[in-house]
Design a protein around this motif. Structure first.
Motif, mmCIF file in Angstrom:
data_model
loop_
_atom_site.group_PDB
_atom_site.id
_atom_site.type_symbol
_atom_site.label_atom_id
_atom_site.label_comp_id
_atom_site.label_asym_id
_atom_site.label_seq_id
_atom_site.Cartn_x
_atom_site.Cartn_y
_atom_site.Cartn_z
ATOM 1 N N THR A 1 13.195 40.118 -0.259
ATOM 2 C CA THR A 1 14.023 39.657 0.877
ATOM 3 C C THR A 1 15.133 40.457 1.230
ATOM 4 O O THR A 1 15.386 41.591 0.679
ATOM 5 C CB THR A 1 14.604 38.340 0.112
ATOM 6 O OG1 THR A 1 15.287 38.443 -1.060
ATOM 7 C CG2 THR A 1 13.732 37.350 0.112
ATOM 8 N N ASN A 2 15.648 40.109 2.442
ATOM 9 C CA ASN A 2 16.951 40.932 2.772
ATOM 10 C C ASN A 2 18.332 40.217 2.513
ATOM 11 O O ASN A 2 18.399 38.998 1.966
ATOM 12 C CB ASN A 2 16.818 41.203 4.153
ATOM 13 C CG ASN A 2 15.775 41.685 5.105
ATOM 14 O OD1 ASN A 2 15.083 42.377 4.132
ATOM 15 N ND2 ASN A 2 15.407 41.159 6.102
ATOM 16 N N VAL B 1 21.969 45.848 19.955
ATOM 17 C CA VAL B 1 20.837 46.538 19.270
ATOM 18 C C VAL B 1 20.087 45.576 18.595
ATOM 19 O O VAL B 1 19.257 46.022 17.564
ATOM 20 C CB VAL B 1 21.494 47.674 18.541
ATOM 21 C CG1 VAL B 1 21.940 48.640 19.436
ATOM 22 C CG2 VAL B 1 22.387 47.195 17.269
ATOM 23 N N ALA B 2 20.659 44.203 18.583
ATOM 24 C CA ALA B 2 19.783 43.322 17.631
ATOM 25 C C ALA B 2 18.032 43.183 17.634
ATOM 26 O O ALA B 2 17.637 43.178 16.778
ATOM 27 C CB ALA B 2 20.259 42.070 17.767
ATOM 28 N N LYS B 3 17.806 43.294 19.072
ATOM 29 C CA LYS B 3 16.416 43.174 19.081
ATOM 30 C C LYS B 3 15.701 44.514 18.368
ATOM 31 O O LYS B 3 14.593 44.215 17.794
ATOM 32 C CB LYS B 3 16.122 42.894 20.418
ATOM 33 C CG LYS B 3 16.238 41.577 21.017
ATOM 34 C CD LYS B 3 15.608 41.289 22.412
ATOM 35 C CE LYS B 3 16.045 39.949 22.831
ATOM 36 N NZ LYS B 3 15.733 39.608 24.464
ATOM 37 N N GLN B 4 16.398 45.567 18.910
ATOM 38 C CA GLN B 4 15.624 47.022 18.313
ATOM 39 C C GLN B 4 15.667 46.750 16.628
ATOM 40 O O GLN B 4 14.761 47.447 16.211
ATOM 41 C CB GLN B 4 16.430 48.014 18.862
ATOM 42 C CG GLN B 4 16.325 48.360 20.469
ATOM 43 C CD GLN B 4 17.211 47.931 21.038
ATOM 44 O OE1 GLN B 4 17.739 46.756 20.942
ATOM 45 N NE2 GLN B 4 17.619 48.718 22.203
ATOM 46 N N GLY C 1 20.582 41.904 13.818
ATOM 47 C CA GLY C 1 19.309 40.911 14.056
ATOM 48 C C GLY C 1 18.773 40.444 12.916
ATOM 49 O O GLY C 1 17.539 40.094 12.620
ATOM 50 N N LEU C 2 19.659 40.453 11.765
ATOM 51 C CA LEU C 2 19.151 40.006 10.317
ATOM 52 C C LEU C 2 19.160 38.366 10.410
ATOM 53 O O LEU C 2 20.387 37.715 9.932
ATOM 54 C CB LEU C 2 20.145 40.525 9.400
ATOM 55 C CG LEU C 2 19.945 41.955 9.293
ATOM 56 C CD1 LEU C 2 21.020 42.600 8.426
ATOM 57 C CD2 LEU C 2 18.641 42.610 8.745
ATOM 58 N N GLN C 3 18.275 37.595 10.652
ATOM 59 C CA GLN C 3 18.196 36.349 10.800
ATOM 60 C C GLN C 3 18.003 35.616 9.488
ATOM 61 O O GLN C 3 18.651 34.489 9.090
ATOM 62 C CB GLN C 3 17.187 35.892 11.689
ATOM 63 C CG GLN C 3 17.427 36.281 13.077
ATOM 64 C CD GLN C 3 16.324 35.733 14.157
ATOM 65 O OE1 GLN C 3 15.263 35.236 13.764
ATOM 66 N NE2 GLN C 3 16.395 36.136 15.571
#
Length: 644
Positions: free
Chosen positions: A50-51, A387-390, A422-424
């Motif tokens: 996991t992150n 930059v979230a999507k990248q 972008g770490l959901q």
């Protein structure tokens, strides 16, 4: 966190506990629950793939808290740091100590960027022209040549016989442009290739953020990818990652880069292709176009490229530069295949001019186009506003991504950092410092301060506070500024009002100033941006940190304006979404210079009363360590005088 812990977590808990490896080998070791909690959180993220986003306050001991799980996990781990200094400290000090304590021998590797390694091919070429060097440069070149035969890794950082500022070094280190890969005569013994092979085979690789993103996003190769696809990546000093992502997902072109390439064409003509004077002629014409454009840009001093587009003369000179580079490229096509250096330079020219054209056309609504001015050069930047999507594509699920720093949370939440990258679905943990801040530190916002922005008045007022604090602390003070202009004003006024040594940013390198600060024992150091973080002065040497004002980004900043416009378009508030979180994290970095261990004592003085009389000030206060707070400067001065 699951109540049932993995076997790795259980193993890690034992190592940090009484009777574990640390208690047996570290003098006066005391188990800290907060450090164990961090090690367990890291272990669980590694095992469960996991992150994890984890803020660990100063004193938690985060380095050991992620290294011990990494070493015991059996997984392939990349540890990325914010600086080469921390990178080398991890590899040369922390890791050897831990391997000895844990009595294990996994393969570990330190990997740096290309320019840190000697290129045997470039050295060989320089030796061929050795007779053209002046005495000092020739002496340096011969010493490097001798060192190259003895060095095992070719790391220029280990070259002690030649000054790191030697003019010869840039011409002999590895570059992507000069690398010929398997065609190179030195391929089998290439230092850069061997360093990368060692990294591929290692269980734990230590890199820095810039190298990591250069590899992942620019594919800075010549052989294969630098880094393996690891099981785990740990970003230490993770607060730097969002800005680095913006830099690497964007692009930049420097006038020095253009000038250097044009000078290379002239050199190639003189050395290798003497029968085509036109190459030198068109290169010189392009240099003239570059100088004309360069001077026109400096005269305008515009930092937002979209505003530059409104000035006809600047656009004309820009496209004239592009056209002159295109004409040189067209000429060189008739000579391709005659010389390897010319062929490589041509590829660089085409790539550079294509990037220049994209920048001049300025057609991406999701990018901010800015201009930065150095002492004698210009840098053009195109930065993505989000930059979230990248990042979602970069931080793939097959790897566990762990982000840790002492400064990630804003108002006791990590959601701002998570959203930026972008770490959901990342686990979010805040572990406070174990230091006794209410008794060790005092936070003072003096009463009767003028409004921020009244520059002359503010400078005099700030100097008055500084003089009193410096005398009470007997020197031993950092004064941190949000602008160079205020630094210069205060430095000028302070020189005649204090009797302690003044060290001012710009007088020498950052490291030289810090070394002098430590040696003197009663100095006052004045600095901006780079001194707000990554500076560790412990004990009695530093008793007071003064900050001129809350570090909000300038509303004129091109990237901020572009991001703000985008947020407004979506109905959001740019101040709450960008300005406030960035300022909170920046302030926390500055505050973090004060208390570095459990015996430190000190006073933080912030000369900006917006933190107490504006509603948003509470977000700053909630995010800072729980220091004893006062508005009474005399109380702060009394506290300072009590510090021996």
């Amino acid at each position: 966190m699951s109540p049932k812990l993995s076997s790795l977590s259980s193993l890690v808990i034992d190592e940090f506990g009484e009777g574990g490896s640390l208690s047996q080998h570290v003098h006066q070791y005391r188990s800290r629950q907060v450090q164990t909690d961090m090690a367990v959180a890291v272990s669980e993220a590694m095992i469960k793939k996991t992150n994890l986003i984890l803020e660990a306050g100063t004193g938690v001991g985060k380095t050991f808290a992620y290294l011990i799980p990494a070493l015991l996990s059996g997984k392939q781990v990349v540890v990325s740091t914010g600086s080469k200094n921390l990178q080398e400290q991890l590899f040369l000090k922390d890791l050897p100590a831990l391997l000895s304590m844990l009595d294990i021998t996994p393969r570990i590797a330190l990997l740096k960027g290309r320019s840190n390694y000697l290129c045997q091919l470039r050295l060989d070429k320089q030796m061929q022209y050795a007779s053209q060097y002046r005495e000092q440069a020739l002496d340096d070149l011969l010493k490097i040549n001798q060192w190259a035969t003895l060095s095992k890794d070719g790391d220029i950082g280990n070259l002690t016989s030649v000054s790191e500022h030697s003019s010869v070094i840039p011409g002999v280190v590895s570059t992507k442009e000069s690398c010929t890969g398997k065609k190179c005569d030195f391929y089998d013994v290439c230092f850069t290739r061997k360093a990368r092979l060692k990294a591929m085979e290692a269980k734990l690789v230590v890199v820095n953020h810039h190298l990591f993103f250069a590899d992942r996003l620019l594919k800075d190769t010549g052989f294969a990818e630098l880094l393996p696809d690891p099981d785990v990546v740990v970003f230490d000093e993770a607060h730097l990652v969002p800005d680095i992502c913006i830099s690497y997902f964007g692009s930049q072109i420097g006038s020095r880069e253009i000038d250097k390439l044009l000078s290379l064409f002239i050199s190639i003509h003189k050395k290798n292709i003497r029968d085509s004077i036109q190459i030198e002629h068109l290169a010189n014409r392009a240099i003239m176009a570059l100088n004309h454009w360069h001077n026109a840009m400096f005269d305008s001093a515009q930092t937002d490229w979209r505003q530059v587009l409104a000035t006809k003369s600047l656009i004309v000179s820009s496209w004239e530069l592009h056209q002159s580079l295109a004409e040189l490229g067209q000429l060189v096509t008739h000579h391709l295949g005659r010389d390897d250096d010319l062929d490589n330079a041509f590829e660089q020219l085409v790539s550079l001019n294509d990037r220049l054209k994209i920048y001049f056309e300025c057609q991406d609504p999701q990018a901010a186009y800015s201009v930065e001015y150095g002492p004698r050069f210009i840098t053009l930047r195109a930065s993505p506003i989000n930059v979230a999507k990248q990042c979602e594509q970069l931080f793939t699920p097959k790897t566990s991504w762990i982000f840790t720093s002492a400064t990630l949370q804003v108002n006791r939440q990590l959601s701002h950092f998570a959203k930026e990258l972008g770490l959901q679905n990342a686990t979010q943990v805040i572990l406070d410092s174990p230091f006794d801040y209410p008794n060790q530190a005092m936070f003072c916002v003096p009463r009767h301060l003028g409004k921020v922005g009244q520059t002359q008045f503010s400078a005099k007022q700030l100097v008055d506070v500084c003089v009193q604090a410096i005398n009470a602390a007997q020197g031993r003070t950092f004064i941190l500024f949000t602008s160079h202009s205020m630094l210069e004003q205060v430095a000028s006024l302070l020189r005649s009002q204090v009797n302690y040594p003044l060290l001012v940013q710009g007088q020498a390198s950052k490291q030289s100033l810090l070394n002098k600060f430590r040696q003197l024992g009663n100095a006052v150091l004045l600095g901006t941006g780079s001194f707000w973080e990554g500076v560790d002065v412990r004990g009695k040497l530093l008793s007071c940190v003064i900050i001129d004002k809350l570090p909000f980004v300038s509303p004129d900043d091109a990237l901020y304006r572009a991001r703000a416009t985008n947020i407004e378009r979506q109905g959001g508030d740019p101040f709450a979404a960008i300005s406030l979180p960035q300022a909170v994290i920046a302030l926390k970095q500055g505050v973090g210079r004060l208390i570095r261990d459990e015996k430190d004592r000190g006073v933080l003085i912030l000369c900006d009363n917006r933190i107490v009389n504006r509603a948003y000030g509470q977000a700053f206060i909630n995010s800072l360590p729980p220091m004893h707070r006062t508005r009474d400067l005399d109380s702060a001065l009394h506290f300072l005088k009590q510090i021996p």
